[in-house]
Scaffold this active site. Structure first.
Site, PDB file in Angstrom:
ATOM      1  N   ARG A  90     -54.040  80.507 -73.796  1.00 54.59           N
ATOM      2  CA  ARG A  90     -54.430  79.532 -74.829  1.00 54.59           C
ATOM      3  C   ARG A  90     -54.518  78.119 -74.251  1.00 54.59           C
ATOM      4  NH1 ARG A  90     -54.241  82.619 -79.352  1.00 54.59           N
ATOM      5  NH2 ARG A  90     -52.876  84.438 -79.214  1.00 54.59           N
ATOM      6  N   GLY A  91     -54.955  78.059 -73.000  1.00 55.72           N
ATOM      7  CA  GLY A  91     -55.143  76.779 -72.330  1.00 55.72           C
ATOM      8  C   GLY A  91     -53.957  76.316 -71.523  1.00 55.72           C
ATOM      9  N   TYR A 150     -64.923  84.355 -87.537  1.00 51.60           N
ATOM     10  CA  TYR A 150     -64.949  83.039 -86.907  1.00 51.60           C
ATOM     11  C   TYR A 150     -65.971  82.132 -87.588  1.00 51.60           C
ATOM     12  CZ  TYR A 150     -62.736  85.678 -83.082  1.00 51.60           C
ATOM     13  OH  TYR A 150     -61.927  86.484 -82.334  1.00 51.60           O
ATOM     14  N   PRO A 200     -57.144  84.623 -71.770  1.00 52.47           N
ATOM     15  CA  PRO A 200     -56.708  84.930 -70.402  1.00 52.47           C
ATOM     16  C   PRO A 200     -56.102  83.736 -69.679  1.00 52.47           C
ATOM     17  CG  PRO A 200     -59.081  84.631 -70.452  1.00 52.47           C
ATOM     18  CD  PRO A 200     -58.620  84.594 -71.882  1.00 52.47           C
TER      19      PRO A 200
END
Length: 317
Positions: free
Chosen positions: A202-203, A50, A199
Site C-alpha cells: 500500500r505504498g 471502484y 505488492p
C-alpha cells in the site's frame, strides 16, 4: 516486455500489470493508461465497485479504463470483478452474476472481459454454483477466463473442480506473506496464476512514506493498523533496511520489492497501482532484476514472514 502465463488455459500477460483502482476519472489517467500500454503493459485491473465512492458512482473506474483502451482493445487484457455490495455483503448467485457482467460490459464499452474475478466469496452461495454460472459466461463469450479473489484454499480447490481457475488475486508482498504456507503450494499444484494486489505494501515499501503526515487527511490508509502508532515506526525501520539493500543493488526499493515477488514464481504477476507514468516505468525496471542466493537470504533476514506490525485491515490480523 517479459510475458508470463496465468493458469492451465495459458492466458498470456505482461510480467507486471497495472491496478487502475485509485486513478481519478480524468484525462491524465487516460494518458497514464495509454502510456502504460505503450510501455508494454498489457494487463489492466479494475472492478465494478471502484469509482467515486462518496458520489456512489460505482462502475466509474471501469468506464475510465474503457475510454482509455478505446481503439486498442486487442492490445489489452482486461480484468474486472463482481461480488462486493455495500448493503447485502458478498454476492455470487447466478442472477446477480448475470446482471453484474452485463453492467461491466456496458461500463467498459466492450464485447467481452478477459479475466472475470469473484471479488469475495459469497457465504450464502456454494462456490460450485458461482463457478458454474461463470463457466456458462465463458461458453457465451462474455468472459474468457475465471478468477477468484481472497478465497481460501478449500474454496479454490472446489472451484477449480468445476472449471479451471486462471488466477487468484490476493494481497502479497514483502510485508504480507500469509499465503505462503497453504495458498502458494496449492496454486502451483493446480496450475493457477497469482495476481498480487498491493505488492508494494500500500505504498509503504516504496520508502516514500516517512510519516503519517505524508498521507492526505482523507487517505484510507490512516485507518489501517500497519500505518498507526508504534506499528508505523516498527515497519518503517524494516523499510529503511530494504532501501539500503536496494541502494547497494543499484535499484529502488519498489523495484526490489516487485522483483522479489517475481522471483517467487513464473505464475506470479503483480499489479502495482499508481497514477504516475513515471512510476510505471520505474516499476517495469523490476523485470530486469535478478538476485543471488545471498541477496535472497538477506531479504529474508530483513523481512521474514510475519514481520509486519499490525493487521492488514482494521479488525483483521
Amino acid at each position: 516486455m517479459n510475458t508470463r502465463t496465468l493458469g492451465s488455459d495459458n492466458l498470456q500477460v505482461s510480467g507486471l500489470g497495472l491496478g487502475v483502482m485509485m486513478m481519478p476519472d480524468n484525462q491524465d489517467s487516460v494518458h497514464t493508461i495509454r502510456g502504460a500500454l505503450d510501455a508494454g503493459v498489457t494487463m489492466f485491473d479494475t472492478a465494478d465497485l471502484y469509482g467515486e465512492y462518496e458520489k456512489q458512482q460505482f462502475g466509474g473506474n471501469e468506464k475510465l479504463l474503457g475510454r482509455a483502451l478505446k481503439g486498442r482493445r486487442a492490445d489489452a487484457i482486461v480484468a474486472t470483478k463482481f461480488g462486493i455490495t455495500h448493503t447485502q455483503g458478498p454476492k455470487g448467485d447466478p442472477a446477480y452474476i448475470k446482471k453484474s457482467v452485463d453492467a461491466s460490459l456496458y461500463n467498459l464499452g466492450m464485447d467481452y472481459i478477459d479475466l472475470y474475478y469473484q471479488h469475495r466469496p459469497d457465504p450464502n452461495t456454494p462456490i460450485e454454483e458461482t463457478v458454474g454460472t461463470l463457466a456458462d459466461l465463458v461458453q457465451q463469450g462474455k468472459i474468457r477466463y475465471i478468477g477468484l479473489s481472497e478465497a481460501s484454499a478449500e474454496t479454490i480447490r472446489r472451484a477449480n473442480a468445476v472449471h479451471p481457475i486462471t488466477a487468484l488475486q490476493t494481497e502479497y508482498s514483502l510485508w504480507s506473506r500469509e499465503l505462503e504456507d497453504e495458498i502458494l503450494p496449492l496454486l502451483s499444484e493446480l496450475n493457477i496464476g497469482l495476481v498480487p494486489y498491493s505488492p508494494l505494501g500500500r505504498g509503504f515499501l516504496t520508502g516514500q512514506i516517512r510519516s503519517i503526515d505524508d498521507l492526505p487527511e482523507d487517505d484510507y490508509r490512516r485507518h489501517y493498523p500497519r500505518f498507526q502508532g508504534e506499528n508505523f515506526q516498527k515497519n518503517l525501520e524494516v523499510v529503511r533496511l530494504i532501501q539500503e539493500l536496494a541502494m547497494q543493488k543499484g535499484c529502488t526499493a519498489s523495484q526490489l520489492a516487485l522483483a522479489w515477488l517475481l522471483e517467487k514464481g513464473e505464475h506470479i504477476v503483480p499489479i502495482p497501482g499508481t497514477r504516475s507514468l513515471e512510476r510505471i516505468h520505474e516499476n517495469l525496471g523490476a523485470l530486469q532484476i535478478t538476485f543471488t542466493n545471498d541477496e535472497l537470504a538477506e531479504i529474508e533476514w530483513i523481512s521474514p514472514k510475519g514481520f509486519a506490525a499490525g493487521g492488514r485491515y482494521p479488525g483483521i490480523t
